[in-house]
Design a protein around this motif. Structure first.
Motif, PDB file in Angstrom:
ATOM      1  N   TYR A  91      62.563  66.978  47.454  1.00 56.58           N
ATOM      2  CA  TYR A  91      62.874  66.281  45.969  1.00 56.58           C
ATOM      3  C   TYR A  91      64.281  66.847  45.694  1.00 56.58           C
ATOM      4  O   TYR A  91      65.150  65.750  45.094  1.00 56.58           O
ATOM      5  CB  TYR A  91      61.921  66.834  44.860  1.00 56.58           C
ATOM      6  N   MET A 148      54.864  66.504  37.957  1.00 53.58           N
ATOM      7  CA  MET A 148      55.919  67.218  38.459  1.00 53.58           C
ATOM      8  C   MET A 148      55.468  69.039  38.342  1.00 53.58           C
ATOM      9  O   MET A 148      55.640  69.505  39.051  1.00 53.58           O
ATOM     10  CB  MET A 148      57.298  66.846  38.117  1.00 53.58           C
ATOM     11  N   GLY A 201      58.438  63.727  47.412  1.00 49.14           N
ATOM     12  CA  GLY A 201      59.780  63.991  46.702  1.00 49.14           C
ATOM     13  C   GLY A 201      60.430  62.825  46.364  1.00 49.14           C
ATOM     14  O   GLY A 201      61.302  62.809  45.498  1.00 49.14           O
ATOM     15  N   TYR A 250      59.159  70.516  46.995  1.00 49.43           N
ATOM     16  CA  TYR A 250      60.426  70.567  46.046  1.00 49.43           C
ATOM     17  C   TYR A 250      61.896  70.609  46.772  1.00 49.43           C
ATOM     18  O   TYR A 250      62.755  70.129  46.407  1.00 49.43           O
ATOM     19  CB  TYR A 250      60.243  72.087  45.485  1.00 49.43           C
ATOM     20  N   PHE A 276      59.073  61.401  43.111  1.00 47.79           N
ATOM     21  CA  PHE A 276      59.785  62.211  41.879  1.00 47.79           C
ATOM     22  C   PHE A 276      61.058  61.936  41.707  1.00 47.79           C
ATOM     23  O   PHE A 276      61.741  61.785  40.720  1.00 47.79           O
ATOM     24  CB  PHE A 276      59.313  63.439  42.079  1.00 47.79           C
ATOM     25  N   ALA A 277      62.055  61.739  42.756  1.00 48.54           N
ATOM     26  CA  ALA A 277      63.520  61.741  42.545  1.00 48.54           C
ATOM     27  C   ALA A 277      63.937  60.413  42.179  1.00 48.54           C
ATOM     28  O   ALA A 277      64.969  60.268  41.647  1.00 48.54           O
ATOM     29  CB  ALA A 277      64.245  61.988  43.859  1.00 48.54           C
ATOM     30  N   GLN A 281      67.456  64.127  45.418  1.00 48.82           N
ATOM     31  CA  GLN A 281      68.212  63.860  44.163  1.00 48.82           C
ATOM     32  C   GLN A 281      69.736  63.846  44.455  1.00 48.82           C
ATOM     33  O   GLN A 281      70.455  63.404  43.646  1.00 48.82           O
ATOM     34  CB  GLN A 281      67.873  65.013  43.181  1.00 48.82           C
TER      35      GLN A 281
END
Length: 279
Positions: free
Chosen positions: A160, A111, A96, A157, A99-100, A164
């Motif tokens: 993530y 992703m 996470g 998710y 990806f962030a 963010q």
């Protein structure tokens, strides 16, 4: 008069309290019925439905405890569920955060591939997962039950979305002070992520504890059975005897009830912090 009127509940609060009380009763009714049935005799349990047993007996609980290896099944469930939870927290938090906060070639495709895992039921993946575990020689082992449960896309998710929302200024200030990406992750990001990590850990523990299908597929060794599988064997040995069925279900579900009672505030805070409440 002013003090009395100030203490009165507004209509909206009264309505919300009534709705909450109704939902609580609906949620507690199956547990109360299961407990009531477990205290009945087999004959009484199949007569006309009634909540209060005419003759309270603990025979069904004694029979379940005597026929099954409850302590061993409990230890197996704890080992599997705790191991899965720890590994998922580590893997999902790293994925996470990656990806962030990082940019790399193929990020969008990777992703999308990760999120595609949300589209497939675990039952569909049972055969290929079993083939893989069998080829690795992990059938009838703890690792065979643990590892296939350690890559949930939903938990990636959730973290993530939380990462963010973290202010980038904190990480940029740490970069200026000379901190590296790993140090920032472990000393700044993870401490700020306790609500979401708690929620993910609790969700994962509950899902792993309740998992019946995969442990049933990957092990035939009675010494490695988890609580859901072990209780099912006791029920099959007895046939459909409702008091023993309900007693076994309550024994298997008791740890989850305890987890929910003591950690419900962490679940609420975790969902609120991830921004998933309205999704």
């Amino acid at each position: 008069m002013t003090t009395r009127s100030a203490r009165r509940w507004p209509p909206a609060q009264i309505a919300l309290t009534a709705v909450a009380a109704t939902l609580s009763l609906i949620w507690l009714a199956p547990l109360a019925w299961a407990l009531s049935t477990s205290l009945k005799t087999p004959t009484e349990s199949v007569t006309s439905p009634h909540w209060i047993p005419e003759h309270i007996t603990l025979d069904s609980w004694k029979e379940v405890l005597k026929a099954g290896d409850i302590p061993n099944w409990f230890v197996n469930s704890v080992v599997v569920s705790v191991s899965v939870t720890v590994i998922v927290l580590l893997v999902a938090s790293l994925a996470g955060y990656g990806f962030a906060r990082t940019e790399f070639r193929g990020k969008g495709a990777l992703m999308g591939l990760t999120m595609a895992g949300l589209m497939f039921s675990p039952a569909i993946l049972g055969v290929p997962l079993f083939t893989t575990v069998q080829s690795l020689g992990m059938v009838d082992t703890y690792w065979g039950m643990i590892l296939p449960q350690c890559a949930p896309a939903a938990m990636v998710y959730i973290l993530y979305k939380f990462f963010q929302g973290l202010p980038r200024e904190l990480e940029e200030a740490a970069f200026i002070d000379g901190a590296g990406r790993w140090r920032i992750f472990f000393t700044i990001v993870l401490p700020l992520s306790k609500p979401s990590l708690s929620a993910v850990g609790i969700f994962t523990f509950i899902a792993s504890w309740n998992n019946f299908l995969w442990p049933y597929m990957v092990t035939n060794n009675p010494d490695l059975m988890t609580m859901p599988n072990g209780i099912a064997t006791v029920q099959n040995a007895f046939g459909i005897v409702w008091p023993q069925l309900m007693a076994g279900g309550l024994i298997a579900g008791l740890p989850l009830i305890i987890v929910f009672v003591f950690f419900q505030s962490q679940i609420v805070r975790g969902v609120a912090h991830t921004g998933l409440a309205g999704q």
